[in-house]
Design an enzyme around this catalytic site. Sequence first.
Site, PDB file in Angstrom:
ATOM      1  CB  THR A   1      36.491  28.945  35.612  1.00  0.00           C
ATOM      2  OG1 THR A   1      35.572  29.266  36.635  1.00  0.00           O
ATOM      3  CG2 THR A   1      35.724  28.159  34.553  1.00  0.00           C
ATOM      4  CG  ASP A   2      35.504  28.240  40.923  1.00  0.00           C
ATOM      5  OD1 ASP A   2      34.962  28.842  39.966  1.00  0.00           O
ATOM      6  OD2 ASP A   2      35.504  28.691  42.089  1.00  0.00           O
ATOM      7  CD  GLU A   3      31.410  30.375  36.984  1.00  0.00           C
ATOM      8  OE1 GLU A   3      30.511  30.098  36.179  1.00  0.00           O
ATOM      9  OE2 GLU A   3      31.595  31.516  37.430  1.00  0.00           O
TER      10      GLU A   3
ATOM     11  CE1 TYR B   1      33.829  31.784  31.362  1.00  0.00           C
ATOM     12  CE2 TYR B   1      33.007  31.073  33.512  1.00  0.00           C
ATOM     13  CZ  TYR B   1      34.054  31.492  32.701  1.00  0.00           C
ATOM     14  OH  TYR B   1      35.324  31.618  33.234  1.00  0.00           O
TER      15      TYR B   1
ATOM     16  CE  LYS C   1      37.720  29.057  30.806  1.00  0.00           C
ATOM     17  NZ  LYS C   1      38.836  29.746  30.111  1.00  0.00           N
TER      18      LYS C   1
HETATM   19  P1  NAD Z   1      38.239  39.191  30.673  1.00  0.00           P
HETATM   20  O1  NAD Z   1      36.879  39.074  30.073  1.00  0.00           O
HETATM   21  O2  NAD Z   1      38.554  40.342  31.561  1.00  0.00           O
HETATM   22  O3  NAD Z   1      39.340  39.215  29.512  1.00  0.00           O
HETATM   23  C1  NAD Z   1      39.288  38.344  28.409  1.00  0.00           C
HETATM   24  C2  NAD Z   1      40.277  38.825  27.365  1.00  0.00           C
HETATM   25  O4  NAD Z   1      40.236  37.911  26.256  1.00  0.00           O
HETATM   26  C3  NAD Z   1      39.962  40.214  26.809  1.00  0.00           C
HETATM   27  O5  NAD Z   1      41.134  40.998  26.743  1.00  0.00           O
HETATM   28  C4  NAD Z   1      39.429  39.935  25.404  1.00  0.00           C
HETATM   29  O6  NAD Z   1      39.675  40.972  24.484  1.00  0.00           O
HETATM   30  C5  NAD Z   1      40.188  38.658  25.046  1.00  0.00           C
HETATM   31  N1  NAD Z   1      39.476  37.872  24.032  1.00  0.00           N
HETATM   32  C6  NAD Z   1      38.174  37.488  24.039  1.00  0.00           C
HETATM   33  N2  NAD Z   1      37.887  36.810  22.915  1.00  0.00           N
HETATM   34  C7  NAD Z   1      39.046  36.727  22.206  1.00  0.00           C
HETATM   35  C8  NAD Z   1      39.382  36.131  20.957  1.00  0.00           C
HETATM   36  N3  NAD Z   1      38.473  35.498  20.223  1.00  0.00           N
HETATM   37  N4  NAD Z   1      40.665  36.210  20.539  1.00  0.00           N
HETATM   38  C9  NAD Z   1      41.598  36.879  21.273  1.00  0.00           C
HETATM   39  N5  NAD Z   1      41.319  37.473  22.442  1.00  0.00           N
HETATM   40  C10 NAD Z   1      40.056  37.398  22.894  1.00  0.00           C
HETATM   41  O7  NAD Z   1      38.496  37.813  31.385  1.00  0.00           O
HETATM   42  P2  NAD Z   1      39.237  37.485  32.779  1.00  0.00           P
HETATM   43  O8  NAD Z   1      38.284  37.646  33.878  1.00  0.00           O
HETATM   44  O9  NAD Z   1      40.536  38.177  32.806  1.00  0.00           O
HETATM   45  O10 NAD Z   1      39.484  35.909  32.580  1.00  0.00           O
HETATM   46  C11 NAD Z   1      40.639  35.440  31.895  1.00  0.00           C
HETATM   47  C12 NAD Z   1      40.611  33.925  31.883  1.00  0.00           C
HETATM   48  O11 NAD Z   1      40.594  33.421  33.198  1.00  0.00           O
HETATM   49  C13 NAD Z   1      39.372  33.341  31.183  1.00  0.00           C
HETATM   50  O12 NAD Z   1      39.787  32.212  30.470  1.00  0.00           O
HETATM   51  C14 NAD Z   1      38.457  32.956  32.329  1.00  0.00           C
HETATM   52  O13 NAD Z   1      37.636  31.885  31.963  1.00  0.00           O
HETATM   53  C15 NAD Z   1      39.469  32.566  33.379  1.00  0.00           C
HETATM   54  N6  NAD Z   1      39.036  32.731  34.790  1.00  0.00           N
HETATM   55  C16 NAD Z   1      38.520  33.937  35.208  1.00  0.00           C
HETATM   56  C17 NAD Z   1      38.190  34.105  36.569  1.00  0.00           C
HETATM   57  C18 NAD Z   1      37.662  35.416  37.098  1.00  0.00           C
HETATM   58  O14 NAD Z   1      37.262  35.487  38.254  1.00  0.00           O
HETATM   59  N7  NAD Z   1      37.634  36.480  36.319  1.00  0.00           N
HETATM   60  C19 NAD Z   1      38.361  33.035  37.454  1.00  0.00           C
HETATM   61  C20 NAD Z   1      38.866  31.816  36.973  1.00  0.00           C
HETATM   62  C21 NAD Z   1      39.215  31.696  35.639  1.00  0.00           C
HETATM   63  O1  DAU Z   2      34.346  31.305  39.772  1.00  0.00           O
HETATM   64  C1  DAU Z   2      35.152  31.809  38.753  1.00  0.00           C
HETATM   65  C2  DAU Z   2      34.320  32.685  37.838  1.00  0.00           C
HETATM   66  O2  DAU Z   2      34.065  33.896  38.549  1.00  0.00           O
HETATM   67  C3  DAU Z   2      35.007  32.985  36.506  1.00  0.00           C
HETATM   68  O3  DAU Z   2      35.194  31.803  35.794  1.00  0.00           O
HETATM   69  C4  DAU Z   2      34.173  33.971  35.681  1.00  0.00           C
HETATM   70  O4  DAU Z   2      34.870  34.327  34.498  1.00  0.00           O
HETATM   71  C5  DAU Z   2      33.929  35.214  36.510  1.00  0.00           C
HETATM   72  O5  DAU Z   2      33.082  36.097  35.806  1.00  0.00           O
HETATM   73  C6  DAU Z   2      33.301  34.865  37.867  1.00  0.00           C
HETATM   74  O6  DAU Z   2      31.942  34.369  37.672  1.00  0.00           O
HETATM   75  P1  DAU Z   2      30.735  34.806  38.639  1.00  0.00           P
HETATM   76  O7  DAU Z   2      29.474  34.634  37.906  1.00  0.00           O
HETATM   77  O8  DAU Z   2      30.874  34.161  39.969  1.00  0.00           O
HETATM   78  O9  DAU Z   2      31.100  36.376  38.829  1.00  0.00           O
HETATM   79  P2  DAU Z   2      30.159  37.685  38.875  1.00  0.00           P
HETATM   80  O10 DAU Z   2      31.037  38.817  39.304  1.00  0.00           O
HETATM   81  O11 DAU Z   2      29.364  37.838  37.633  1.00  0.00           O
HETATM   82  O12 DAU Z   2      29.148  37.346  40.052  1.00  0.00           O
HETATM   83  C7  DAU Z   2      29.574  37.055  41.374  1.00  0.00           C
HETATM   84  C8  DAU Z   2      28.336  36.716  42.191  1.00  0.00           C
HETATM   85  O13 DAU Z   2      27.547  37.897  42.357  1.00  0.00           O
HETATM   86  C9  DAU Z   2      27.427  35.706  41.534  1.00  0.00           C
HETATM   87  O14 DAU Z   2      26.851  34.873  42.525  1.00  0.00           O
HETATM   88  C10 DAU Z   2      26.348  36.544  40.876  1.00  0.00           C
HETATM   89  C11 DAU Z   2      26.232  37.745  41.804  1.00  0.00           C
HETATM   90  N1  DAU Z   2      25.888  39.027  41.152  1.00  0.00           N
HETATM   91  C12 DAU Z   2      26.624  39.427  40.078  1.00  0.00           C
HETATM   92  C13 DAU Z   2      26.350  40.613  39.441  1.00  0.00           C
HETATM   93  C14 DAU Z   2      27.153  41.050  38.236  1.00  0.00           C
HETATM   94  C15 DAU Z   2      24.857  39.820  41.639  1.00  0.00           C
HETATM   95  O15 DAU Z   2      24.203  39.462  42.637  1.00  0.00           O
HETATM   96  N2  DAU Z   2      24.581  40.993  41.012  1.00  0.00           N
HETATM   97  C16 DAU Z   2      25.278  41.438  39.925  1.00  0.00           C
HETATM   98  O16 DAU Z   2      24.956  42.523  39.385  1.00  0.00           O
END
Ligand code: NAD
Ligand code: DAU
Length: 378
Positions: free
Chosen positions: A135-137, A184, A188
């Site tokens: 992730t970019d975080e 988180y 990562k």
């Molecule tokens: P998500 O939470 O929707 O899905 C995570 C999946 O991993 C689920 O299906 C869960 O059951 C599985 N999982 C969790 N713990 C596990 C374990 N111990 N063993 C096996 N499976 C397990 O997550 P997402 O948003 O699809 O993110 C997927 C990946 O991409 C993550 O590594 C996250 O850090 C990364 N990522 C997410 C975003 C985003 O915006 N969502 C952005 C950049 C990177």
């Molecule tokens: O940047 C990549 C990341 O993006 C991934 O690595 C993470 O897995 C993914 O969850 C996401 O993280 P964020 O924290 O940015 O996503 P979230 O949807 O939780 O929040 C987006 C923005 O909105 C953040 O600034 C927090 C704000 N927010 C979020 C929620 C859930 C609110 O203001 N209210 C809310 O209820």
Amino acid sequence: MKRNILITGGAGFIGSHVVRLFVTKYPEYRIINLDKLTYAGNLANLKDIEHAPNYTFVKADICDFETILSLMRQYEVDGIIHLAAESHVDRSIRDPFTFARTNVMGTLSLLEAARRCWESRPERFEGKLFYHISTDEVYGALELTRPEGIKPPFSTTASSAEHHLAYGEEFFLETTKYNPHSPYSASKASSDHFVRAYHDTYGMPTLVTNCSNNYGPYQFPEKLIPLFINNIRHRRPLPVYGKGENVRDWLYVEDHARAIDLIFHRGKVAETYNIGGFNEWKNIDLIKVVIRTVDRLLGRHEGEDMKLITFVTDRAGHDLRYAIDSSKLQRELGWEPSLQFEEGIEKTVRWYLDNQAWMDNITSGDYEKYYDEMYKNR
Ligand code: NAD
Ligand code: DAU
């Protein structure tokens, strides 16, 4: 060419799009989707491909080293795309141990299983790849440098050079020093370091990509966009953290999946690639677009649900701005996001409104209790 590819976390949001893409695009590959099915894993995300002949689902925990090793041997895995993780920042603040366990120890367990499995073969690491999705975080937070009056979004296809020149903005580059703030992102970051250490120490072919915020179908409704779409539909309050000034860089999930496909096949081993759409939005501006879109598609007065916006206590340690410079990926591998944000958000809202049963399945039962606990005191 026949390949056996292990995709972890394939029942989650991004993982399900990656599994679908690989299963349909590469009938000659065997795709093994390994997922623990935590609260975030949902096999309903893969209903359309669950009977495909080249697809296998295995319920397992990435932390369970012996099981992972034996599965890798059984399926003769030669490529791994690792997405399984705990992914929600708010949950990491409440329960950091689970994040360290899954994201750090789970990744280490996968790495070590891959090393033992691959090193025991005569060809060792030849033709193998461990591709870690990050992730970019991990890079920390940027300042707000966009001058007042410049309306989002920037073009999703403009080169980063233009952005820098035009607005003097700062972006995360592949060379940006890691500076994670939340449990988180710290977990990562740690897993990214382990992946790189396995390359540097054992010569294992690894790759890392760092992507910005994804949006699109099948995202668990604890994340901003699906949560708000569902709340608007039911006319519930929209809890905006702080003043809604934080900036995120949004990418349509299928564009991320296409980038993963490209990098898995053509990326250079040991490299890092940033993935993002040059599509920054202040939360409050994004939320207004979502409200207008939902209202319009539901036949309501466009904007009538603005009154649901409720400013609540900020997230602890809330990173101000993320912005990814993905020009290396554009330059070296020719990837570009295919969707303009307006199109992507319309498609996304439409999908959630058309798939209310998918949403109701999640939001009933236990999740309802979690939601209430999470938001009642804000
Ligand atoms: P998500 O939470 O929707 O899905 C995570 C999946 O991993 C689920 O299906 C869960 O059951 C599985 N999982 C969790 N713990 C596990 C374990 N111990 N063993 C096996 N499976 C397990 O997550 P997402 O948003 O699809 O993110 C997927 C990946 O991409 C993550 O590594 C996250 O850090 C990364 N990522 C997410 C975003 C985003 O915006 N969502 C952005 C950049 C990177
Ligand atoms: O940047 C990549 C990341 O993006 C991934 O690595 C993470 O897995 C993914 O969850 C996401 O993280 P964020 O924290 O940015 O996503 P979230 O949807 O939780 O929040 C987006 C923005 O909105 C953040 O600034 C927090 C704000 N927010 C979020 C929620 C859930 C609110 O203001 N209210 C809310 O209820």
